[in-house]
Enzyme design. Structure first.
Site, PDB file in Angstrom:
ATOM      1  N   GLU A 104       5.138  -1.631   8.328  1.00 30.95           N
ATOM      2  CA  GLU A 104       3.831  -1.507   8.972  1.00 30.95           C
ATOM      3  C   GLU A 104       2.895  -2.587   8.452  1.00 30.95           C
ATOM      4  O   GLU A 104       2.887  -2.879   7.256  1.00 30.95           O
ATOM      5  CB  GLU A 104       3.258  -0.116   8.674  1.00 30.95           C
ATOM      6  CG  GLU A 104       1.877   0.145   9.229  1.00 30.95           C
ATOM      7  CD  GLU A 104       1.337   1.491   8.769  1.00 30.95           C
ATOM      8  OE1 GLU A 104       0.110   1.625   8.669  1.00 30.95           O
ATOM      9  OE2 GLU A 104       2.149   2.404   8.496  1.00 30.95           O
ATOM     10  N   ASP A 142       4.266   0.271   4.216  1.00 29.61           N
ATOM     11  CA  ASP A 142       3.042  -0.214   4.835  1.00 29.61           C
ATOM     12  C   ASP A 142       2.513  -1.297   3.913  1.00 29.61           C
ATOM     13  O   ASP A 142       1.971  -1.006   2.845  1.00 29.61           O
ATOM     14  CB  ASP A 142       2.025   0.922   4.992  1.00 29.61           C
ATOM     15  CG  ASP A 142       0.671   0.429   5.507  1.00 29.61           C
ATOM     16  OD1 ASP A 142       0.567  -0.759   5.881  1.00 29.61           O
ATOM     17  OD2 ASP A 142      -0.280   1.230   5.536  1.00 29.61           O
ATOM     18  N   ARG A 193      -5.204   9.805   7.830  1.00 29.63           N
ATOM     19  CA  ARG A 193      -5.945   8.776   7.117  1.00 29.63           C
ATOM     20  C   ARG A 193      -5.955   9.135   5.635  1.00 29.63           C
ATOM     21  O   ARG A 193      -5.643  10.268   5.257  1.00 29.63           O
ATOM     22  CB  ARG A 193      -7.397   8.664   7.618  1.00 29.63           C
ATOM     23  CG  ARG A 193      -7.566   8.288   9.076  1.00 29.63           C
ATOM     24  CD  ARG A 193      -6.830   7.045   9.516  1.00 29.63           C
ATOM     25  NE  ARG A 193      -7.190   5.804   8.862  1.00 29.63           N
ATOM     26  CZ  ARG A 193      -7.972   4.861   9.391  1.00 29.63           C
ATOM     27  NH1 ARG A 193      -8.480   5.040  10.600  1.00 29.63           N
ATOM     28  NH2 ARG A 193      -8.213   3.741   8.745  1.00 29.63           N
ATOM     29  N   SER A 194      -6.333   8.185   4.804  1.00 26.28           N
ATOM     30  CA  SER A 194      -6.323   8.455   3.365  1.00 26.28           C
ATOM     31  C   SER A 194      -7.375   9.490   2.976  1.00 26.28           C
ATOM     32  O   SER A 194      -7.202  10.222   2.004  1.00 26.28           O
ATOM     33  CB  SER A 194      -6.526   7.162   2.575  1.00 26.28           C
ATOM     34  OG  SER A 194      -7.672   6.489   3.015  1.00 26.28           O
ATOM     35  N   LYS A 254       3.243  10.112  10.069  1.00 20.59           N
ATOM     36  CA  LYS A 254       2.871   9.745   8.703  1.00 20.59           C
ATOM     37  C   LYS A 254       1.761  10.683   8.264  1.00 20.59           C
ATOM     38  O   LYS A 254       0.679  10.668   8.851  1.00 20.59           O
ATOM     39  CB  LYS A 254       2.348   8.307   8.648  1.00 20.59           C
ATOM     40  CG  LYS A 254       3.400   7.230   8.539  1.00 20.59           C
ATOM     41  CD  LYS A 254       2.747   5.862   8.420  1.00 20.59           C
ATOM     42  CE  LYS A 254       1.865   5.758   7.203  1.00 20.59           C
ATOM     43  NZ  LYS A 254       1.232   4.413   7.095  1.00 20.59           N
ATOM     44  N   GLU A 311      -3.047   9.675  -1.078  1.00 13.16           N
ATOM     45  CA  GLU A 311      -2.174  10.344  -0.114  1.00 13.16           C
ATOM     46  C   GLU A 311      -1.069  11.159  -0.782  1.00 13.16           C
ATOM     47  O   GLU A 311      -0.104  11.570  -0.134  1.00 13.16           O
ATOM     48  CB  GLU A 311      -1.598   9.309   0.850  1.00 13.16           C
ATOM     49  CG  GLU A 311      -2.695   8.611   1.636  1.00 13.16           C
ATOM     50  CD  GLU A 311      -2.176   7.630   2.668  1.00 13.16           C
ATOM     51  OE1 GLU A 311      -0.948   7.452   2.760  1.00 13.16           O
ATOM     52  OE2 GLU A 311      -3.007   7.042   3.379  1.00 13.16           O
ATOM     53  N   ASP A 352      -0.767  -1.408  12.854  1.00 17.06           N
ATOM     54  CA  ASP A 352      -1.835  -0.442  12.568  1.00 17.06           C
ATOM     55  C   ASP A 352      -3.167  -1.164  12.662  1.00 17.06           C
ATOM     56  O   ASP A 352      -3.844  -1.098  13.683  1.00 17.06           O
ATOM     57  CB  ASP A 352      -1.624   0.182  11.186  1.00 17.06           C
ATOM     58  CG  ASP A 352      -2.793   1.060  10.745  1.00 17.06           C
ATOM     59  OD1 ASP A 352      -3.603   1.458  11.609  1.00 17.06           O
ATOM     60  OD2 ASP A 352      -2.909   1.357   9.534  1.00 17.06           O
ATOM     61  N   GLN A 364       0.795  -1.227   0.000  1.00 19.57           N
ATOM     62  CA  GLN A 364       0.000   0.000   0.000  1.00 19.57           C
ATOM     63  C   GLN A 364       0.829   1.279   0.000  1.00 19.57           C
ATOM     64  O   GLN A 364       0.446   2.261  -0.629  1.00 19.57           O
ATOM     65  CB  GLN A 364      -0.930  -0.012   1.216  1.00 19.57           C
ATOM     66  CG  GLN A 364      -1.949   1.104   1.233  1.00 19.57           C
ATOM     67  CD  GLN A 364      -3.086   0.766   2.171  1.00 19.57           C
ATOM     68  OE1 GLN A 364      -4.019   0.056   1.804  1.00 19.57           O
ATOM     69  NE2 GLN A 364      -3.014   1.255   3.390  1.00 19.57           N
ATOM     70  N   LYS A 369      -3.778   6.484  15.140  1.00 16.70           N
ATOM     71  CA  LYS A 369      -4.778   7.200  14.348  1.00 16.70           C
ATOM     72  C   LYS A 369      -5.940   7.549  15.277  1.00 16.70           C
ATOM     73  O   LYS A 369      -6.691   6.654  15.680  1.00 16.70           O
ATOM     74  CB  LYS A 369      -5.277   6.320  13.199  1.00 16.70           C
ATOM     75  CG  LYS A 369      -4.215   5.981  12.161  1.00 16.70           C
ATOM     76  CD  LYS A 369      -4.760   4.992  11.147  1.00 16.70           C
ATOM     77  CE  LYS A 369      -3.779   4.743  10.007  1.00 16.70           C
ATOM     78  NZ  LYS A 369      -4.245   3.676   9.093  1.00 16.70           N
TER      79      LYS A 369
END
Length: 430
Positions: free
Chosen positions: A286, A243, A367-368, A389, A206, A313, A164, A338
């Site tokens: 991650e 990730d 977050r995305s 991040k 992102e 995560d 990802q 998060k």
């Protein structure tokens, strides 16, 4: 004079993907006002707190947040108006008690978090202090090392790459501003490299590039080219991170990499990751395995835990109880934080404190689906989290957080230090 909450107002706004989310504004009795926006994830852990959506297909394709907005208006505002602003954790507890569920399934984590963050910001406005100083008043602060997602795959992009996020980690610098500059220069150099190879330079959710590549390893290879051409030293100034978001390609006990037409057992996938770490300066992985593959996680930790940061995560979902389970089992050595996974600021801070006590690194994350809200930058500076991040060096919803960190570094002056290689708890030699 006691400063109290006089008004709480919620508004349905759009996030960076064009989907509805909440913005909450809080007004205090002294006239102070602040607001906060709530992010939303694409790749989500099964044990995350509930993001309450309307489910009305006739409106925003079912993704509206009018129910969450109504909960702010009808539940939280009446319960909180008139209360003193000073004890933020106590205000959170009022909302958590109203919801009464472990995963915020009654009133919604997005509703609770929006109010929680706006309350903290309003307190800062009243005290005329930045949020990081409200959360942790101290003489010196540490600026986090950014983990910059410059190639997107998986759920964050429409391409052939399974993993990802492929990130650069500019840990070999003395100041955050220097690290950010390096990241920006590498990002723009990478665009040139991709163009030269006839690859797509469109960006994902992102802000990272989303080229079709023949393998996941090819993403690391092209990033290494960009680092060198930008004039930086990989493994000394710039490190790599990924990730995997492995839960997204785990089916029937195997890890399926479609781009490579291969399927791996847990042990085989650990070997696959270890081989990448041998050949590239990877300092952090991650979600290297599925969130429920605890045996695999133990194997991964035994194999790489001494020399690579292993971040949970989807595994931990910012939940202190689940993190404690991982600590007890010796699984991973870091946690992604998060706030919307757990649903309140106070619970977020509690999880960071638990990680610190167990010598697990903490990485604050976006977050995305993001907004212009920069709260996570202040949380990173205020806490023992030494990394952040917040996406690539592109898209204002990502760059807003970097610019906030630049502002904090500037206003702190000599009171600011950059976490640099020490952020990785011995995984990088100084």
């Amino acid at each position: 004079m006691t400063i109290t909450i006089s008004r709480i107002h919620a508004l349905e706004i759009l996030d960076s993907r064009g989907n509805p989310t909440l913005q909450v504004g809080v007004t205090l009795s002294d006239g102070s006002f602040a607001q906060a926006g709530v992010p939303s994830g694409a790749s989500t852990g099964s044990r995350e707190a509930l993001e309450l959506r309307d489910g009305d297909a006739q409106r925003y394709l079912g993704k509206g947040v009018q129910k969450a907005l109504a909960n702010v208006k009808n539940h939280f505002a009446p319960a909180l108006i008139g209360k003193p602003i000073y004890d933020l954790a106590a205000l959170d507890r009022i909302m958590l008690a109203q919801d009464g569920t472990d995963f915020k399934t009654h009133l919604g984590a997005n509703a609770i978090l929006g109010v929680s963050l706006a309350l903290a910001r309003a307190k800062g406005a009243s005290l005329k202090k930045p949020l990081y100083a409200v959360l942790c008043p101290q003489e010196e602060y540490t600026l986090p090392v950014p983990m910059m997602n410059i190639i997107n795959g998986g759920e964050h992009a429409d391409n052939s790459v399974d993993i990802q996020e492929f990130m650069i980690v500019p840990a070999g610098f003395d100041r955050f501003s220097e690290a950010l500059r390096a990241g920006s220069e590498i990002f723009h150099t990478l665009k040139k490299v991709l163009k030269e190879q006839g690859l797509n330079t469109a960006v994902g959710d992102e802000g990272g590039f989303a080229p079709d590549l023949p393998s996941n390893e090819a993403a690391f290879a092209v990033i290494m080219q960009a680092i060198e051409r930008a004039g930086y030293r990989a493994g000394e100034q710039i490190f790599l991170a990924m990730d995997a978001a492995a839960s997204e390609f785990y089916r029937e006990g195997r890890y399926h990499l479609a781009s490579e037409q291969k399927a791996y057992t847990s042990a085989e996938f650990v070997d696959y990751l270890a081989d990448l770490c041998r050949r590239y300066p990877i300092v952090s992985i991650e979600d290297g395995l599925h969130e429920s593959d605890w045996d695999g996680w133990q194997l991964l930790t035994q194999s790489l835990g001494e020399r690579v940061q292993l971040v949970g995560d989807d595994l931990f979902v910012t939940n202190s109880a689940i993190l404690q389970e991982g600590i007890d089992k010796g699984v991973a050595n870091a946690i992604l934080i998060k706030p919307n996974q757990i649903g309140s600021l106070s619970e977020t801070l509690q999880t960071i404190a638990l990680a610190d006590a167990a010598h697990y690194a903490a990485i604050i994350s976006h977050r995305s689906g993001e907004t212009e809200d920069t709260t996570i930058a202040d949380i990173a500076v205020a806490t023992t989290a030494t990394q952040i991040k917040t996406g690539s060096l592109c898209r204002s919803d990502r760059v807003a957080k970097y610019n906030r960190l630049l502002t904090i570094e500037d206003e702190l002056g000599t009171r600011a230090r950059y976490a640099a290689k020490a952020a990785f708890l011995g995984k990088i030699k100084a």
